[in-house]
Design an enzyme around this catalytic site. Structure first.
Site, mmCIF file in Angstrom:
data_model
loop_
_atom_site.group_PDB
_atom_site.id
_atom_site.type_symbol
_atom_site.label_atom_id
_atom_site.label_comp_id
_atom_site.label_asym_id
_atom_site.label_seq_id
_atom_site.Cartn_x
_atom_site.Cartn_y
_atom_site.Cartn_z
ATOM 1 N N ASP A 181 45.388 49.364 44.252
ATOM 2 C CA ASP A 181 46.513 48.913 43.419
ATOM 3 C C ASP A 181 47.846 49.136 44.126
ATOM 4 O O ASP A 181 47.977 50.053 44.946
ATOM 5 C CB ASP A 181 46.472 49.677 42.078
ATOM 6 C CG ASP A 181 47.322 49.005 41.017
ATOM 7 O OD1 ASP A 181 47.685 47.822 41.181
ATOM 8 O OD2 ASP A 181 47.629 49.670 40.005
ATOM 9 N N GLY A 182 48.817 48.309 43.791
ATOM 10 C CA GLY A 182 50.185 48.507 44.277
ATOM 11 C C GLY A 182 50.666 47.472 45.279
ATOM 12 O O GLY A 182 51.759 47.619 45.841
ATOM 13 N N HIS A 228 49.497 41.402 49.024
ATOM 14 C CA HIS A 228 48.044 41.215 49.066
ATOM 15 C C HIS A 228 47.582 41.015 50.507
ATOM 16 O O HIS A 228 46.566 41.560 50.936
ATOM 17 C CB HIS A 228 47.626 40.019 48.206
ATOM 18 C CG HIS A 228 47.957 40.173 46.748
ATOM 19 N ND1 HIS A 228 47.720 41.345 46.068
ATOM 20 C CD2 HIS A 228 48.507 39.320 45.845
ATOM 21 C CE1 HIS A 228 48.110 41.182 44.797
ATOM 22 N NE2 HIS A 228 48.600 39.977 44.645
ATOM 23 N N LEU A 264 26.297 50.650 55.832
ATOM 24 C CA LEU A 264 27.244 50.812 54.724
ATOM 25 C C LEU A 264 27.099 49.607 53.801
ATOM 26 O O LEU A 264 27.091 48.465 54.273
ATOM 27 C CB LEU A 264 28.681 50.877 55.257
ATOM 28 C CG LEU A 264 29.793 50.792 54.197
ATOM 29 C CD1 LEU A 264 29.825 52.035 53.313
ATOM 30 C CD2 LEU A 264 31.158 50.596 54.851
ATOM 31 N N ARG A 273 42.247 55.889 42.925
ATOM 32 C CA ARG A 273 43.179 54.819 42.553
ATOM 33 C C ARG A 273 44.504 55.048 43.252
ATOM 34 O O ARG A 273 45.066 56.143 43.200
ATOM 35 C CB ARG A 273 43.409 54.740 41.043
ATOM 36 C CG ARG A 273 44.336 53.567 40.694
ATOM 37 C CD ARG A 273 44.447 53.253 39.238
ATOM 38 N NE ARG A 273 45.203 52.000 39.058
ATOM 39 C CZ ARG A 273 45.050 51.150 38.053
ATOM 40 N NH1 ARG A 273 44.152 51.415 37.124
ATOM 41 N NH2 ARG A 273 45.772 50.051 37.973
ATOM 42 N N SER A 289 41.595 50.878 34.091
ATOM 43 C CA SER A 289 41.780 49.416 34.064
ATOM 44 C C SER A 289 40.462 48.645 34.053
ATOM 45 O O SER A 289 40.296 47.684 34.819
ATOM 46 C CB SER A 289 42.669 48.970 35.235
ATOM 47 O OG SER A 289 43.945 49.542 35.133
HETATM 48 C C1 IPE Z 1 43.392 46.849 38.548
HETATM 49 O O1 IPE Z 1 44.733 46.712 38.885
HETATM 50 C C2 IPE Z 1 42.604 45.731 39.152
HETATM 51 C C3 IPE Z 1 42.516 45.730 40.604
HETATM 52 C C4 IPE Z 1 43.043 46.582 41.424
HETATM 53 C C5 IPE Z 1 41.746 44.654 41.156
HETATM 54 P P1 IPE Z 1 45.775 46.023 37.883
HETATM 55 O O2 IPE Z 1 47.094 46.095 38.545
HETATM 56 O O3 IPE Z 1 45.300 44.680 37.492
HETATM 57 O O4 IPE Z 1 45.690 46.980 36.617
HETATM 58 P P2 IPE Z 1 46.760 47.293 35.490
HETATM 59 O O5 IPE Z 1 47.191 45.984 34.912
HETATM 60 O O6 IPE Z 1 47.894 48.004 36.141
HETATM 61 O O7 IPE Z 1 46.050 48.188 34.529
HETATM 62 C C1 IPE Z 2 46.430 45.240 43.281
HETATM 63 O O1 IPE Z 2 47.812 45.171 43.408
HETATM 64 C C2 IPE Z 2 45.745 43.954 43.673
HETATM 65 C C3 IPE Z 2 45.207 43.192 42.547
HETATM 66 C C4 IPE Z 2 45.197 43.570 41.301
HETATM 67 C C5 IPE Z 2 44.642 41.877 42.865
HETATM 68 P P1 IPE Z 2 48.722 44.577 42.270
HETATM 69 O O2 IPE Z 2 48.859 43.118 42.492
HETATM 70 O O3 IPE Z 2 48.227 44.971 40.932
HETATM 71 O O4 IPE Z 2 50.099 45.300 42.584
HETATM 72 P P2 IPE Z 2 51.090 45.970 41.538
HETATM 73 O O5 IPE Z 2 50.290 46.934 40.723
HETATM 74 O O6 IPE Z 2 51.670 44.882 40.713
HETATM 75 O O7 IPE Z 2 52.106 46.658 42.382
HETATM 76 MG MG MG Z 3 48.522 46.589 39.764
#
Ligand code: IPE
Ligand code: IPE
Ligand code: MG
Length: 247
Positions: free
Chosen positions: A22-23, A39, A133, A190, A198
């Site tokens: 995430d992020g 991404h 793996l 996470r 999530s």
């Molecule tokens: C969870 O991240 C899904 C993935 C990393 C693929 P999200 O960014 O979608 O989750 P929320 O919305 O913060 O809970």
């Molecule tokens: C995780 O990063 C990747 C996916 C959910 C596909 P995000 O796209 O959720 O990035 P943030 O959380 O908005 O920073």
């Molecule tokens: Mg996110």
């Protein structure tokens, strides 16, 4: 590369690590860029973490790449992500094959565009002989989707007289989840400072150790994975027992 760190205690290495990557969006925003830029950079983190996992002897690595809920993001981001997925798999599959990595996918694949499904099917076949793996990509995945499809399949078997309701136990449920071939993760990581699951592996994470880091996914590298593994090795996993009962 592992030797630049204190050696990992192999006996205490989790067999299965699951990561909510995430992020990416925030990482891009910090740089004044489009979310897709984040991404794109996240792919480098995936590469490094996969390589390190294989080198260090982790047997299963599940990466949450796209959730059921992520379909509700703006159209441009969704199609950009799908394109990135197809291109990345195409580019990386030979390397996976060479490194003994077997690719698996879990999720509602019927939602994916046909090109992505095709590319995935080929990659699954190309790496099917590997065993070092197991890299499990959670794509169009959610824990509730997984439980729902498992319960439906069990209900069908009950109706067909192939499964008796009184014989259903926790193992039966595990055996119908998309992860049926894999052990439950011992460690769930996470990134990006969010402290939630999530809709990830709801059933399978029952006794996982949870590790949260503020590092955004595009900045996450093998040293961050290493820190998580070191933290994991400090934990006492009691499974409901008392410390004194543990070996
Ligand atoms: C969870 O991240 C899904 C993935 C990393 C693929 P999200 O960014 O979608 O989750 P929320 O919305 O913060 O809970
Ligand atoms: C995780 O990063 C990747 C996916 C959910 C596909 P995000 O796209 O959720 O990035 P943030 O959380 O908005 O920073
Ligand atoms: Mg996110």
């Amino acid at each position: 590369m592992a030797d630049q760190f204190t050696p990992i205690d192999k006996a205490q290495l989790p067999q299965h690590v699951a990561i909510i990557m995430d992020g990416n969006g925030r990482w891009a925003k910090e740089r004044g860029e489009d979310r897709l830029f984040g991404h794109l950079h996240g792919v480098q983190s995936v590469r490094d973490v996969v390589e390190a996992s294989a080198e260090w002897g982790i047997r299963y690595l599940t990466l949450y790449a796209f959730s059921t809920e992520n379909w509700d993001r703006p159209q441009a981001e969704v199609s950009g992500l799908m394109e990135l997925l197809v291109n990345t798999i195409r580019k990386e599959v030979e390397q996976l094959k060479k490194n003994g990595i077997r690719l698996h996918v879990i999720g509602d694949l019927s939602m994916l565009p046909p090109t992505a499904r095709q590319e995935l099917t080929e990659a699954l076949e190309l790496t099917a002989e590997n065993d070092q793996l197991h890299l499990i990509m959670a794509l169009s995945y959610s824990g509730r989707w997984d439980l729902t499809q498992a319960f439906r399949r069990m209900a069908d078997k009950v109706l067909a007289g192939e499964l008796r309701p009184e014989s259903i136990d926790a193992q039966t449920i595990s055996d119908h989840l998309a992860t049926q071939k894999f052990p439950d993760p011992e460690l769930m990581i996470r990134t990006s400072g969010e402290h939630r699951i999530s809709n990830f592996l709801l059933y399978q994470l029952a006794y996982a150790e949870l590790y949260f880091t503020d590092t955004l996914w595009p900045d996450f590298r093998r040293q961050h994975l290493y820190e998580a593994l070191m933290d994991y090795q400090q934990r006492e996993r009691r499974f409901g027992k008392t410390s004194e009962q543990l070996p």
